[in-house]
Scaffold this active site. Structure first.
Site, mmCIF file in Angstrom:
data_model
loop_
_atom_site.group_PDB
_atom_site.id
_atom_site.type_symbol
_atom_site.label_atom_id
_atom_site.label_comp_id
_atom_site.label_asym_id
_atom_site.label_seq_id
_atom_site.Cartn_x
_atom_site.Cartn_y
_atom_site.Cartn_z
ATOM 1 N N HIS A 280 -17.665 18.193 -6.199
ATOM 2 C CA HIS A 280 -18.916 19.305 -6.321
ATOM 3 C C HIS A 280 -20.095 18.157 -6.976
ATOM 4 O O HIS A 280 -21.150 17.945 -6.563
ATOM 5 C CB HIS A 280 -18.718 20.328 -7.184
ATOM 6 C CG HIS A 280 -19.877 21.365 -7.293
ATOM 7 N ND1 HIS A 280 -20.075 22.293 -6.468
ATOM 8 C CD2 HIS A 280 -20.840 20.987 -8.128
ATOM 9 C CE1 HIS A 280 -21.081 22.900 -6.943
ATOM 10 N NE2 HIS A 280 -21.857 22.198 -7.971
ATOM 11 N N GLU A 281 -19.556 17.595 -8.233
ATOM 12 C CA GLU A 281 -20.611 16.807 -8.915
ATOM 13 C C GLU A 281 -21.045 15.517 -8.339
ATOM 14 O O GLU A 281 -22.200 14.972 -8.161
ATOM 15 C CB GLU A 281 -20.273 16.413 -10.212
ATOM 16 C CG GLU A 281 -19.760 17.631 -11.228
ATOM 17 C CD GLU A 281 -20.968 18.987 -11.024
ATOM 18 O OE1 GLU A 281 -22.239 18.459 -11.205
ATOM 19 O OE2 GLU A 281 -20.952 20.054 -11.436
ATOM 20 N N HIS B 97 -23.807 16.230 -5.962
ATOM 21 C CA HIS B 97 -25.083 16.209 -6.877
ATOM 22 C C HIS B 97 -25.613 14.873 -7.024
ATOM 23 O O HIS B 97 -26.813 14.535 -6.898
ATOM 24 C CB HIS B 97 -25.078 16.895 -8.200
ATOM 25 C CG HIS B 97 -24.788 18.300 -7.820
ATOM 26 N ND1 HIS B 97 -25.688 18.946 -7.200
ATOM 27 C CD2 HIS B 97 -24.095 19.031 -8.453
ATOM 28 C CE1 HIS B 97 -25.551 20.389 -7.357
ATOM 29 N NE2 HIS B 97 -24.481 20.447 -8.202
#
Length: 188
Positions: free
Chosen positions: A90-91, A94
């Site tokens: 997920h990160e 980003h």
């Protein structure tokens, strides 16, 4: 800044920073994490060995990405390898968004919402089985509902986004950002 990961239910004690570091190292060997790291490098963003680190977090979150600093994985809110790997994926999405968009402004609700939509959709955060484990039993439309719920949760932590501004921003960028699957050919 970017978060979006659901908190672990209370009652779970989490793990030590050392145990989490070991799990982060394991996650680096998974195909999706390797793929994302490779595409970050191809986009001109090198990743130092300390780019992803385990920490104890005061806030109830699983992890986060901070421009110029990297990714933190909240060891005290996670308990198993799958959770750690999910946070890393997920990160990294980003981080990829931050790398490829020269003008990404995390204080802009629409920019933040777009990256959260992409991270929620592309990371597997909202896979049917994960939703069942969270207690969400909807059969149809669960993935988009999950992404929207998690986007709103993350934007609630952005001091620059009121609840109504967050909802408006998410709705304004939804189609474009949900359908943007880069660096993947399609949503995994």
């Amino acid at each position: 800044m970017a978060d979006g990961t659901d908190s672990v239910p209370s009652g779970k004690g989490g793990m030590t920073v050392d145990d989490c570091e070991t799990m982060i190292q394991r996650s680096l060997r998974t195909p999706t994490v390797k793929f994302l790291r490779e595409h970050l490098e191809k986009s001109g963003c090198s990743i130092a060995s300390n780019f992803i680190k385990a920490v104890n977090c005061n806030q109830r979150m699983s992890g986060g990405y901070v421009r110029g600093e990297g990714i933190v994985v909240c060891s005290n809110h996670l308990t198993i390898q799958d959770e750690v790997t999910q946070v890393v994926i997920h990160e990294l999405i980003h981080a990829f968004d931050d790398c490829r968009a020269a003008n990404l402004d995390w204080t802009n609700c629409a920019h933040h919402a777009c990256s959260e939509i992409r991270a929620g959709h592309l990371s597997g955060d909202c896979h049917y089985k994960r939703e069942l484990l969270r207690g969400y039993l909807k059969i149809r439309g669960h993935e988009q509902e999950c992404v929207k719920r998690r986007v709103m949760k993350s934007l609630a932590n952005n001091p620059y986004c009121s609840k109504s501004a967050a909802k408006d921003a998410m709705e304004a960028v939804w189609d474009t950002c949900y359908n943007d699957t880069k660096p993947f050919d399609r949503a995994p």
